[in-house]
Design a protein around this motif. Structure first.
Motif, mmCIF file in Angstrom:
data_model
loop_
_atom_site.group_PDB
_atom_site.id
_atom_site.type_symbol
_atom_site.label_atom_id
_atom_site.label_comp_id
_atom_site.label_asym_id
_atom_site.label_seq_id
_atom_site.Cartn_x
_atom_site.Cartn_y
_atom_site.Cartn_z
ATOM 1 N N UNK A 184 9.481 -41.403 53.381
ATOM 2 C CA UNK A 184 10.519 -41.441 52.344
ATOM 3 C C UNK A 184 11.796 -42.144 52.831
ATOM 4 N N UNK A 185 11.643 -42.996 53.840
ATOM 5 C CA UNK A 185 12.779 -43.831 54.262
ATOM 6 C C UNK A 185 13.852 -43.018 54.957
ATOM 7 N N UNK A 186 15.034 -43.007 54.343
ATOM 8 C CA UNK A 186 16.139 -42.249 54.920
ATOM 9 C C UNK A 186 17.078 -43.087 55.781
ATOM 10 N N UNK A 187 16.710 -44.372 56.028
ATOM 11 C CA UNK A 187 17.549 -45.193 56.905
ATOM 12 C C UNK A 187 18.714 -45.812 56.144
ATOM 13 N N UNK A 188 19.726 -46.173 56.917
ATOM 14 C CA UNK A 188 20.829 -47.005 56.440
ATOM 15 C C UNK A 188 21.324 -46.648 55.037
ATOM 16 N N UNK A 189 21.767 -45.398 54.903
ATOM 17 C CA UNK A 189 22.306 -44.996 53.603
ATOM 18 C C UNK A 189 23.827 -44.857 53.720
ATOM 19 N N UNK A 190 24.574 -45.873 53.265
ATOM 20 C CA UNK A 190 26.035 -45.763 53.347
ATOM 21 C C UNK A 190 26.512 -44.582 52.490
ATOM 22 N N UNK A 191 27.595 -43.974 52.950
ATOM 23 C CA UNK A 191 28.090 -42.790 52.238
ATOM 24 C C UNK A 191 29.311 -43.135 51.369
ATOM 25 N N UNK A 192 29.557 -44.438 51.253
ATOM 26 C CA UNK A 192 30.745 -44.922 50.536
ATOM 27 C C UNK A 192 30.862 -44.339 49.134
ATOM 28 N N UNK A 193 29.795 -44.446 48.360
ATOM 29 C CA UNK A 193 29.853 -43.961 46.978
ATOM 30 C C UNK A 193 29.929 -42.432 46.921
ATOM 31 N N UNK A 194 29.121 -41.776 47.733
ATOM 32 C CA UNK A 194 29.076 -40.314 47.710
ATOM 33 C C UNK A 194 30.463 -39.710 47.967
ATOM 34 N N UNK A 195 31.244 -40.374 48.837
ATOM 35 C CA UNK A 195 32.555 -39.858 49.220
ATOM 36 C C UNK A 195 33.492 -39.741 48.025
ATOM 37 N N UNK A 196 33.304 -40.632 47.053
ATOM 38 C CA UNK A 196 34.235 -40.633 45.918
ATOM 39 C C UNK A 196 33.535 -40.272 44.599
ATOM 40 N N UNK A 197 32.311 -39.798 44.679
ATOM 41 C CA UNK A 197 31.570 -39.467 43.460
ATOM 42 C C UNK A 197 31.786 -37.988 43.130
ATOM 43 N N UNK A 198 32.247 -37.718 41.919
ATOM 44 C CA UNK A 198 32.564 -36.343 41.522
ATOM 45 C C UNK A 198 31.344 -35.428 41.668
#
Ligand code: NAG
Length: 763
Positions: free
Chosen positions: A329-343
């Motif tokens: 199921x992958x799991x590599x290279x997932x930037x957290x940029x969006x999650x940080x600012x997603x309500x």
């Protein structure tokens, strides 16, 4: 314990035979991977039109048919299957798990009357036949097989090769051919990378837009992403495998005892899926299937329950198609940029008291694992799934070196090793200019062959949880089937031997000898493999007094090397290379191989060397380079510049600390020019220094700044040539301030930037 005891006994029996095989390696048949023991005889068996295949066991019927296919492909005649053993002229296939104790093991006995292939299981029988296939010599209507008794079994239970079909798509015919070759080299797992940012390649009936939107991209980047401005080909690209095609491939692989592990990437590398279903992303889009390579900020939203519903539905269809006990199921290279600012993501973090976005990623993977486990399957993920806590039953595929693998082993999780330094077949395989465009790294055949997973650990846990190795075939630069084959083979053969053959029997020279023989087979299989493994390679050793010693090597038997230093192409009249060349002036060495007939063979070797005042000088570093980029201090003064195959063992790299190098020229000299290179390649976490200073000193205490630079505009290698007002100096100091933490929004944000430098030229 009893197991180790039995193993020791077995090894004691096996060793003398195998050593015998080694000692006479001259006469070793071209078998890859090298079997555990080989005992030659003088007898020969002829497979002809009247040879019978004896299959008493129905479970081996398909394997007998495969044998027939192989025989036909090599010019033999179709063999009749029988159940009773005739007096002579037969090939018998049988399973006997008592006589053959190792899983997937086999015993192959060839004498003039018969060929007997006994396997521990059906896989073992098939592997015996793969060995047979490498032994016979094709004739007209018959095949000649030299007599041998071969006792064989694998070192690792997991022997995998991957194929990325997202970046470039390959037809079913190619995938089948690939599976054939994997079986030939005794791999048992095919890891099929089916989804990524640049295309979704598996039909999912419930989500038709995965076919109409996610399977397609508008156009494709030409060249490397670091080249600026970006150029695109303007051609719509895409396609996917129908479920019917997938079933066909799964069956095809199963017949060849290969398990297919499908990979459905999450939560990152999801641009294509988001383009089709924008509600699955944090911002709601619009999104587009990616048209270039790299890591993208838009990933599946971890706060949105419909993401999980979607992925579970996808996996339902995937599990119905693939019987494999494992799903990747992958799991590599997932930037957290969006999650940080997603309500929604933030709300999920608060509700579940998750400490940060790594914990949120871990939640994501664990939730999916629970679902997969509830269906009786297990997950595999790239080593990033360790960050924020490992899902309870996960297997880790360690790609960013071995660190992740080691951590997972310590936590008693199964591990598959695939460190990019040794197992990535999208990297260049030689330093020759004419190599086709590839990903930035450098992984020659010998480096694959020489890889030894978890070499320092001998404890039981490590060996128990290390299930095997895998080679990666990322397809960003595999723009055709021929190119894919060129990049994968023969490196996959080196990996096959690493995965199968007992460690003490592995020997690169012996491998090369057998590989030369194997060439005929690969050619027969119409595989465009890279046959340049005998090309000239070199080492450069700086000696005292600015002398550079160049050693040229080739493994090609019966060949001689002729070379020039005057920029001309060598001819049969050029100097013969007999021992190391010493050069004292900047020049280009060109060399060619000449065979016994005095004809040039192989590619033209050419390498420029810059001989300067610091060649061979002592280099003192204040901080230690990181292991991955620490080929030794002398590489800074060996007359050679690091290239764009950045792990070419020239670059020195600093992570978490600054570069501070002092070159001691041995005596005061006049210095009027300095030169060096720094690498700026953010997509590989490589950042040019914030500030670079060049200083000179006569006594090693008082330094004078000669030059300073604060910006490095080139994306890639920044070459500095710095003429200075002539100054007397014995010591040259180079200070480079590390970027430190990688800024937000950049690849690897929050981690340490790498500062890479090579060759400090003093003139
Ligand atoms: C990595 C990516 C992969 C890419 C490859 C190229 C992994 C696990 N992830 O950045 O998508 O194709 O390198 O070398 O390898």
């Amino acid at each position: 314990c009893i197991r180790t005891y039995l193993l020791t006994i077995l090894l004691m029996i096996a060793m003398p035979l195998s050593m015998l095989a080694q000692a006479g390696s001259q006469s070793l048949p071209a078998l890859i991977p090298l079997p555990v023991t080989i005992t030659p005889s003088t007898e020969v068996f002829i497979i002809n039109a009247t040879t019978k295949v004896v299959v008493a066991d129905g479970a081996l019927n398909k394997i007998a048919s495969l044998l027939n296919g192989y025989v036909l492909a090599y010019g033999g005649k179709l063999l009749t299957k029988v159940t009773a053993v005739p007096g002579s002229n037969f090939i018998s296939l049988a399973i006997d798990s008592t006589a053959i104790p190792h899983k997937e093991g086999y015993l192959l006995r060839i004498d003039k009357k018969a060929i007997r292939c006994i396997g521990h299981d059906a896989s073992g029988v098939l592997y015996g036949l793969q060995t047979l296939r490498q032994l016979w010599q094709a004739g007209k209507g018959s095949l000649q097989v030299p007599g041998y008794t071969i006792n064989d079994y694998p070192r690792f239970a997991y022997r995998g090769m991957a194929l990325d079909v997202s970046r470039h798509l390959f037809p079913v015919s190619f995938v089948k051919k690939y599976i054939d070759l994997l079986a030939l080299y005794k791999f048992n797992t095919f890891h099929w990378h089916l989804t990524d940012d640049q295309g979704w390649r598996i039909e999912i009936k419930k989500y038709p837009r995965l076919q109409s939107v996610a399977a397609w991209r508008k156009e494709t980047l030409i060249g490397h992403k670091k080249e600026w401005p970006h150029r695109f080909d303007g051609k719509r690209y895409g396609g996917f495998y129908t479920q019917q095609q997938i079933k066909e491939v799964v069956q095809y692989a199963a017949d060849r005892k290969i398990t297919i592990i499908p990979e459905i990437e999450m939560p990152g590398h999801a641009s294509a899926a988001l383009a089709a279903y924008p509600a699955l992303g944090c911002t709601g889009g619009p999104y587009a299937t990616a048209t270039y390579w790299g890591v993208f900020d838009d990933v599946y939203c971890a706060g949105n329950d419909s993401t999980f519903v979607f992925l579970q539905n996808v996996l339902d269809e995937v599990m119905a198609l693939f019987p494999s006990p494992y799903l990747h199921i992958g799991g590599d290279e997932c930037p957290k940029t969006r999650w940080k600012v997603c309500a929604k993501c933030q709300q999920r973090e608060q509700a579940l008291h998750l400490t940060d976005e790594h914990a949120l990623q871990s939640y994501f993977i664990q939730r999916m694992e629970q679902y997969v486990n509830s269906k009786g399957r297990q997950i595999i993920g790239w080593d990033e799934i360790l960050e924020g806590g490992l899902a309870p039953n996960a297997t880790v595929m360690s790609w960013r070196g071995e660190a992740g693998g080691k951590t997972a082993v310590a936590q008693h999780h199964p591990v598959i090793m695939t460190p990019e330094t040794n197992c990535y077949f999208d990297y260049y395989q030689s330093l020759y200019n004419e190599e086709p465009l590839a990903a930035g790294g450098f992984t020659p055949l010998q480096k694959v062959y020489g890889y030894e997973p978890l070499s320092e650990s001998t404890d039981e846990a490590s060996t128990k949880y290390l299930t095997g190795v895998e080679g990666q075939a990322w397809s960003e630069y595999y723009t055709s089937e021929a190119l894919a084959a060129y990049m994968i083979f023969p490196r996959a053969l080196a990996l096959a031997e690493l995965a199968w053959t007992p460690k003490p029997q592995r020997n690169y020279d012996s491998f090369l000898k057998r590989l030369r023989g194997e060439g005929a087979l690969l050619t027969h299989e119409k595989i465009n493999y890279d046959a340049h493994f005998d090309d000239i390679s070199f080492t450069a050793v700086p000696l005292q007094n600015n002398v550079l010693q160049i050693n040229l090597q080739t493994a090609a038997p019966g060949s001689e090397i002729r070379f020039t230093r005057d920029n001309t192409v060598p001819t049969i009249q050029s100097a013969l290379y007999t021992s190391a060349i010493e050069i004292t002036n900047t020049c280009t060495v060109k060399a060619l191989l000449f065979n016994r007939q005095q004809q040039p063979t192989g590619r033209l070797f050419q390498q420029s060397f810059r001989v300067h005042k610091a060649v061979g000088a002592a280099v003192h570093l204040q901080n230690k380079p990181i292991d991955r980029f620490n080929p030794g201090n002398t590489t800074l003064v060996n007359g050679l510049f690091g290239g764009n195959r950045y792990n070419d063992n020239q670059w020195l790299g600093f992570s978490g600390n600054d570069l501070q190098a002092v070159i001691d020229l041995g005596r005061a000299q006049t210095v009027q020019r300095l030169a060096l290179e720094v690498l700026n390649y953010h997509w590989q976490r490589m950042w040019a220094p914030v500030t670079l200073q060049l200083l000179a000193s006569i006594d090693g205490t008082h330094y004078k700044e000669l030059y300073r630079q604060d910006s490095f505009p080139v994306n890639g290698i920044n070459k500095l040539e710095v003429p200075v007002t002539p100054v007397r100096a014995q010591y040259i100091k180079v200070i480079g301030t590390n970027k430190g933490e990688i800024p937000a929004g950049e690849y690897g944000a929050g981690g340490n930037a790498l500062l890479l430098i090579d060759e400090i030229v003093v003139e």
